[in-house]
Design a protein around this motif. Structure first.
Motif, PDB file in Angstrom:
ATOM      1  N   ILE A 186     -44.077  -2.873 -17.940  1.00 28.99           N
ATOM      2  CA  ILE A 186     -44.046  -3.201 -16.550  1.00 28.99           C
ATOM      3  C   ILE A 186     -43.151  -2.090 -15.705  1.00 28.99           C
ATOM      4  CG2 ILE A 186     -43.611  -4.806 -14.900  1.00 28.99           C
ATOM      5  CD1 ILE A 186     -45.704  -5.724 -17.086  1.00 28.99           C
ATOM      6  N   SER A 187     -41.972  -2.137 -16.136  1.00 26.39           N
ATOM      7  CA  SER A 187     -41.197  -1.091 -15.292  1.00 26.39           C
ATOM      8  C   SER A 187     -41.096   0.307 -15.914  1.00 26.39           C
ATOM      9  CB  SER A 187     -39.599  -1.653 -15.016  1.00 26.39           C
ATOM     10  OG  SER A 187     -39.371  -1.843 -16.273  1.00 26.39           O
ATOM     11  N   SER A 188     -41.378   0.279 -17.174  1.00 28.05           N
ATOM     12  CA  SER A 188     -41.497   1.821 -17.895  1.00 28.05           C
ATOM     13  C   SER A 188     -42.265   1.624 -19.155  1.00 28.05           C
ATOM     14  CB  SER A 188     -39.973   2.163 -18.161  1.00 28.05           C
ATOM     15  OG  SER A 188     -39.371   1.175 -19.245  1.00 28.05           O
ATOM     16  N   SER A 189     -42.762   2.636 -19.736  1.00 26.07           N
ATOM     17  CA  SER A 189     -43.589   2.610 -20.683  1.00 26.07           C
ATOM     18  C   SER A 189     -42.772   2.266 -22.066  1.00 26.07           C
ATOM     19  CB  SER A 189     -44.303   4.117 -20.856  1.00 26.07           C
ATOM     20  OG  SER A 189     -45.160   4.139 -19.881  1.00 26.07           O
ATOM     21  N   LEU A 190     -43.614   1.450 -22.958  1.00 27.55           N
ATOM     22  CA  LEU A 190     -43.023   1.201 -24.283  1.00 27.55           C
ATOM     23  C   LEU A 190     -43.736   2.293 -25.198  1.00 27.55           C
ATOM     24  CD1 LEU A 190     -43.270  -2.462 -24.491  1.00 27.55           C
ATOM     25  CD2 LEU A 190     -41.175  -1.266 -24.228  1.00 27.55           C
ATOM     26  N   ALA A 191     -42.879   2.974 -25.738  1.00 29.30           N
ATOM     27  CA  ALA A 191     -43.618   4.349 -26.391  1.00 29.30           C
ATOM     28  C   ALA A 191     -44.029   3.944 -27.722  1.00 29.30           C
ATOM     29  CB  ALA A 191     -42.299   5.496 -26.527  1.00 29.30           C
ATOM     30  N   CYS A 192     -45.048   4.445 -28.312  1.00 33.80           N
ATOM     31  CA  CYS A 192     -45.559   4.323 -29.494  1.00 33.80           C
ATOM     32  C   CYS A 192     -44.664   5.210 -30.468  1.00 33.80           C
ATOM     33  CB  CYS A 192     -46.929   4.590 -29.600  1.00 33.80           C
ATOM     34  SG  CYS A 192     -48.013   3.331 -28.654  1.00 33.80           S
ATOM     35  N   ALA A 193     -44.934   4.981 -31.796  1.00 35.27           N
ATOM     36  CA  ALA A 193     -44.367   5.944 -32.858  1.00 35.27           C
ATOM     37  C   ALA A 193     -44.862   7.240 -32.612  1.00 35.27           C
ATOM     38  CB  ALA A 193     -44.483   5.151 -34.251  1.00 35.27           C
ATOM     39  N   PRO A 194     -44.009   8.195 -33.011  1.00 35.73           N
ATOM     40  CA  PRO A 194     -44.494   9.392 -32.881  1.00 35.73           C
ATOM     41  C   PRO A 194     -45.712   9.939 -33.633  1.00 35.73           C
ATOM     42  CG  PRO A 194     -42.118   9.497 -32.869  1.00 35.73           C
ATOM     43  CD  PRO A 194     -42.776   8.031 -33.293  1.00 35.73           C
ATOM     44  N   ASP A 195     -45.798   9.206 -34.729  1.00 35.39           N
ATOM     45  CA  ASP A 195     -46.725   9.629 -35.737  1.00 35.39           C
ATOM     46  C   ASP A 195     -47.984   8.691 -35.479  1.00 35.39           C
ATOM     47  OD1 ASP A 195     -45.588   7.395 -36.598  1.00 35.39           O
ATOM     48  OD2 ASP A 195     -45.736   7.714 -38.602  1.00 35.39           O
ATOM     49  N   ALA A 196     -48.318   7.806 -34.352  1.00 35.36           N
ATOM     50  CA  ALA A 196     -49.189   7.040 -34.168  1.00 35.36           C
ATOM     51  C   ALA A 196     -50.668   7.822 -33.907  1.00 35.36           C
ATOM     52  CB  ALA A 196     -48.942   6.375 -32.998  1.00 35.36           C
ATOM     53  N   GLY A 197     -51.714   7.503 -34.408  1.00 35.15           N
ATOM     54  CA  GLY A 197     -53.057   8.215 -34.501  1.00 35.15           C
ATOM     55  C   GLY A 197     -53.911   7.482 -33.414  1.00 35.15           C
ATOM     56  N   LEU A 198     -55.021   8.052 -33.207  1.00 35.50           N
ATOM     57  CA  LEU A 198     -55.942   7.522 -32.289  1.00 35.50           C
ATOM     58  C   LEU A 198     -56.351   6.055 -32.765  1.00 35.50           C
ATOM     59  CD1 LEU A 198     -58.066   8.089 -29.842  1.00 35.50           C
ATOM     60  CD2 LEU A 198     -59.502   8.953 -31.549  1.00 35.50           C
TER      61      LEU A 198
END
Length: 554
Positions: A64-76
């Motif tokens: 909502i206010s900021s992005s929740l980042a995925c894990a760096p190794d997350a794929g497509l």
């Protein structure tokens, strides 16, 4: 026997409401009802250009206010199905690519079906695909499933884009044999104006629907789907096709094609058109013109900021020397520049296409390429000399010709191949657009990165790009000069043409009549109401864009 005959006749299947037979115009119909019907559809599907307004909110759909980042190794695969982290803007941007890939593919694949089924049925299918795609995308946002958004708006919506885009082309050209360019220019102007209306509307809707638990995008998708479905159905059901042989009073068909007139009086079959050199020369003409224009659109905002830097604020500072507050100021100015370009893109579609009725299509494209070459080549000079006004003027004219290229090409095809299959031929030609959508950005991005990697200052990094785009236009100029009338061996015989028209359920030849002269009072009232329906939102979009562009001149 008599009763059996009557019974058999009575059991014959009647044409459906959406059939081409049921959409043939009566004697009191005004041809001026067809352009606003086309605009009803094009102003809706043109929102595809404005979908970037959703990227930033969608990148914070969970946080909502900021992005929740995925894990760096997350794929497509994880990005397509994750419900625990937000999407990247680069992942969302693939929807934009899918739009135009499927626009070109669907127009090429189903263009022949459209000619047989008629514009009314094609328009209805386009409405269900485009608006249904938005509904599916709303579900994708609500469930946080990116694959649903790609499928909904990207694939299904992209098919709606293709069918909606080409649905009025053949019909408009047949209703306006005396003003082919103007007629298609009015409709295709709407596709350029769709984002001008839809983007600010979507922004207002997202603000209205936003809550502490939602960024307001899925609600906005549903609202837009409802609005667009209403407009597109009005447009589709308002389509009428002229009876075979109809012409406005006083209209004299062009003489047989010569090196000067370039307008055929014959018909070329869809399956024969792509076997002619003329098709591929015009394909190259459109591809090269659009490649150069898309390149400019993609870099307009950063180009103005990096070329002029602090000079936009009256300061003798480069872009890298500016502070954050100053960069915010020039970003607002650049947004105004982008808005101004969109106005010229839209206006150019009507202006140049209408002018082509007088100049001829080949001469009009010659102007695009010759003038465009000079302007692209001159653009670096205007930047080095610090003339913002000349720089902006160059690119406004360039973007007007970019839009004009889209609007003029259907009439060019009708001149070359006749009007019987022009919508389907146009659909196949739109693969040039899909190609240009890859070629233009790749050239621009590659050359810019190459220049920066070799130590070229940002203010000069666009020079080589401009010269490369100018070279593309020079190549387009040569292709256009090679266009000649189609050889007689490609023409359909009278028997072949009659068989095709019978299969397409076209009515018998009628006598020439003056469209509008016999129109009833109800038809005139319908024309006023329909034009008002499309001009009011278009005027609102222009006003919003003008306000943004005004920042450029403060």
């Amino acid at each position: 026997m008599s009763s059996l005959t009557i019974s058999s006749a009575g059991s014959e299947r009647q044409p459906g409401f959406l059939s081409k037979e049921r959409s043939i115009a009566g004697p009191s119909f005004s041809r001026w009802l067809v352009p606003p019907a086309a605009l009803c559809i094009h102003l809706c599907i043109g929102m595809a250009y404005g979908f970037s307004v959703f990227w930033l909110p969608l990148s914070k759909a969970l946080g909502i206010s900021s992005s929740l980042a995925c894990a760096p190794d997350a794929g497509l695969l994880q990005a397509l199905t994750t419900t625990s982290c937000d999407w990247k803007i680069s992942e969302l941007g693939w929807m934009y690519t899918l739009f135009f890939v499927f626009l070109g593919c669907s127009a090429a694949i189903w263009g022949g079906w459209l000619e047989r089924a008629g514009p009314r049925k094609a328009g209805v299918v386009a409405a269900f695909c485009w608006c249904g795609g938005l509904v599916i995308s709303a579900g994708g946002v609500y469930l946080h499933q990116l694959w649903l958004m790609w499928l909904g708006s990207g694939v299904i919506g992209g098919i709606g884009l293709g069918l909606g885009y080409i649905s009025p082309v053949s019909t408009l050209i047949k209703w306006f044999p005396d003003r082919r360019g103007m007629a298609t220019g009015m409709a295709i102007m709407g596709f350029g104006g769709g984002a001008m209306i839809g983007a600010p509307l979507a922004d207002k809707l997202m603000t209205h629907y936003a809550t502490p638990h939602s960024v307001g995008v899925w609600e906005t998708f549903l609202t837009l789907a409802a609005i667009y479905f209403m407009f597109m159905m009005i447009g589709a059901l308002s389509y009428r096709v002229p009876p075979q042989g109809w012409a406005p009073r006083g209209y004299t068909p062009a003489p047989a094609a010569t090196g000067q007139t370039m307008i055929t009086t014959h018909e070329v079959h869809l399956n024969q058109a792509h076997k002619t050199p003329q098709f591929w020369l015009i394909w190259a003409v459109l591809c090269l013109n659009v490649s150069a224009g898309i390149g400019v659109i993609g870099m307009a905002s950063p180009m103005l900021q990096e070329v002029f830097g602090g000079r936009l604020l009256g300061l003798d500072l480069s872009f890298n020397e500016l502070g954050d507050a100053q960069k915010t100021q020039i970003a607002a100015i650049a947004a105004g520049f982008t808005g101004l370009l969109s106005l010229f893109n839209i206006g150019g579609r009507f202006f140049w296409a209408s002018l082509s009725d007088r100049l001829g299509r080949k001469t009009t494209y010659f102007t695009f390429f010759a003038l465009g070459f000079a302007l692209y080549a001159a653009a670096p000079w205007t930047g080095h000399h610090g003339s913002v006004a000349l720089f902006v003027a160059c690119f406004c004219i360039i973007l007007s010709m970019y839009g004009g290229g889209f609007a003029t090409v259907p009439a060019y095809l009708a001149d070359m191949f006749g009007t019987q299959f022009v919508g389907a031929v146009h659909g196949r030609l739109l693969t040039a657009w899909a190609t240009a959508g890859i070629l233009g950005p790749v050239i621009v991005n590659y050359f810019r990165e190459y220049q920066l990697a070799h130590g070229v200052a940002k203010a000069q990094a666009y020079d080589s790009t401009m010269y490369v785009l100018a070279a593309l236009l020079l190549l387009g100029l040569l292709c256009n000069l090679l266009v000649r009338p189609v050889a007689a061996r490609h023409y359909m015989s009278a028997q072949e043409l009659a068989a095709v028209r019978a299969q397409a359920s076209e009515s018998p030849v009628v006598t020439t009549a003056d469209s509008g002269a016999q129109a009833s009072g109800a038809s005139h009232l319908a024309a006023v109401l329909t034009w008002t329906l499309v001009l009011v939102p278009l005027a609102w979009g222009v006003w919003i864009t003008v306000q943004k562009a005004a920042v450029l001149f403060r």
